[in-house]
Design a protein around this motif. Structure first.
Motif, PDB file in Angstrom:
ATOM      1  N   ASP A 250       0.833  -1.186  -0.091  1.00  0.00           N
ATOM      2  CA  ASP A 250      -0.052   0.136  -0.063  1.00  0.00           C
ATOM      3  C   ASP A 250       0.944   1.370  -0.002  1.00  0.00           C
ATOM      4  N   ASP A 251       2.193   1.203  -0.374  1.00  0.00           N
ATOM      5  CA  ASP A 251       3.002   2.329  -0.327  1.00  0.00           C
ATOM      6  C   ASP A 251       3.068   2.749  -1.742  1.00  0.00           C
ATOM      7  N   LEU A 252       2.108   3.674  -1.970  1.00  0.00           N
ATOM      8  CA  LEU A 252       1.723   3.819  -3.614  1.00  0.00           C
ATOM      9  C   LEU A 252       2.853   4.797  -4.024  1.00  0.00           C
ATOM     10  N   GLN A 253       3.362   5.621  -2.962  1.00  0.00           N
ATOM     11  CA  GLN A 253       4.558   6.572  -3.462  1.00  0.00           C
ATOM     12  C   GLN A 253       5.875   5.640  -3.941  1.00  0.00           C
ATOM     13  N   ALA A 254       6.110   4.768  -3.243  1.00  0.00           N
ATOM     14  CA  ALA A 254       7.355   3.890  -3.484  1.00  0.00           C
ATOM     15  C   ALA A 254       7.134   2.987  -4.631  1.00  0.00           C
ATOM     16  N   ASP A 256       5.271   3.729  -7.176  1.00  0.00           N
ATOM     17  CA  ASP A 256       5.173   4.428  -8.472  1.00  0.00           C
ATOM     18  C   ASP A 256       6.881   4.939  -8.804  1.00  0.00           C
ATOM     19  N   ALA A 257       7.793   5.105  -7.542  1.00  0.00           N
ATOM     20  CA  ALA A 257       8.907   5.540  -7.778  1.00  0.00           C
ATOM     21  C   ALA A 257       9.772   4.389  -8.461  1.00  0.00           C
ATOM     22  N   ARG A 262       0.678  -0.475 -10.965  1.00  0.00           N
ATOM     23  CA  ARG A 262       0.071  -1.011  -9.866  1.00  0.00           C
ATOM     24  C   ARG A 262      -1.574  -1.794 -10.491  1.00  0.00           C
TER      25      ARG A 262
END
Length: 315
Positions: A250-254, A256-257, A262
């Motif tokens: 659920d760490d969307l930022q990680a 995407d990086a 997704r």
């Protein structure tokens, strides 16, 4: 004091020695008066604490934290049930996934001494906890060149959980007598199922066997990884597993990086759960985001097999 079958009825008194935890003082502080009383259940009241007012979901999360490991585990499960609770509650309860007061290092070392003859069973053992959960505490270690994690059961966990489950069973029975909603959800049956799975989670040999069963099920899928169990350093109170690295699902930022697709990840994770339920008949019963990690290549690692469910053929 009014009693019915040894169940807490109206004044907040509970069986055993937990009445200082879930008694009148606690109910006033958390705004939970009447939860199991004979009068209608009022809304959770937000109240001032440490200079600010807390929301109703925050009060519920704080209450579960104060009540201890069994109730933290219950909150973790509820955090995944958006079909039962509003988003504000599930988002707040998700904070329980990593919340637990660490066990002192000397206590951990004592357990290792009793179970394995000491931390010398490992080539290296880090006394600083990697994570502290409701039932056990996790430390990093090495066996030869292998990185491992060592889960050590909290002291008195069995006794604490047993008392807490008695409380939950009493509350469920009382709520079912006074609430049609509780009867409709079969609250007593839900608590009985929760009790069985949580008691099984206290024995790490059971969790080790579960992990090995899941590993066999996904042995042919390179996109799913189940940690290896190190049996020579595993006992009912100590579990040693291969250490896995990755991003929380659920760490969307990680994600995407790292360039993770997704949508593709969601399809993969859904496929894993569907295989567990519809093909294998053995499924992960504690699927909160803290138990699913994503590797840089997008593959999925699943951990924590203390709570599982199994589907059997109809008799």
């Amino acid at each position: 004091m009014e009693r019915g079958g040894g169940v807490w009825v109206s004044d907040g008194t509970l069986p055993g020695d937990r009445r200082d935890v879930v008694g009148p003082r606690f109910r006033v502080r958390r705004g939970s008066g009447g939860v199991a009383g004979t009068h209608p259940v009022p809304p959770w009241a937000a109240g001032a604490e440490r200079g600010r007012r807390y929301s109703q979901p925050e009060h519920l999360r704080l209450a579960l934290e104060e009540l201890g490991p069994t109730f933290v585990k219950l909150g973790q499960i509820l955090s995944t049930r958006s079909d039962l609770l509003p988003l504000a509650y599930t988002a707040e309860l998700a904070k329980l996934q990593d919340a637990a007061v660490p066990v002192p290092t000397d206590v951990i070392m004592q357990t290792l001494a009793e179970e394995l003859g000491g931390a010398g069973a490992f080539d290296r053992f880090d006394g600083r906890p990697l994570a502290s959960a409701s039932i056990g505490q996790v430390h990093t270690a090495r066996i030869g060149d292998d990185e491992v994690v060592v889960k050590v059961r909290r002291p008195a966990a069995v006794e604490t959980v047993s008392r807490d489950l008695e409380i939950l069973q009493s509350l469920a029975a009382t709520a079912s007598r006074h609430s049609e909603l509780a009867r409709g959800y079969d609250l007593v049956g839900i608590v009985q199922d929760f009790s069985r799975t949580l008691r099984a989670e206290l024995d790490y040999l059971t969790e080790a066997a579960n992990a090995e069963r899941f590993a066999r099920s996904f042995a042919g899928d390179p996109q799913v990884h189940i940690p290896v169990v190190y049996r020579t350093t595993t006992t009912p109170r100590v579990l040693t597993l291969e250490r896995v690295h990755g991003m929380k699902i659920d760490d969307l930022q990680a994600l995407d990086a790292a360039g993770i697709d997704r949508r593709e990840l969601a399809v993969r994770a859904t496929g894993v759960l569907c295989q567990m339920v519809f093909e294998d008949g053995l499924f992960h019963a504690d699927p909160h985001p803290g138990n699913f990690f994503v590797a840089p290549d997008g593959s999925l690692a699943v951990i924590d097999f203390g709570m599982v469910g199994e589907l059997t053929e109809p008799s």
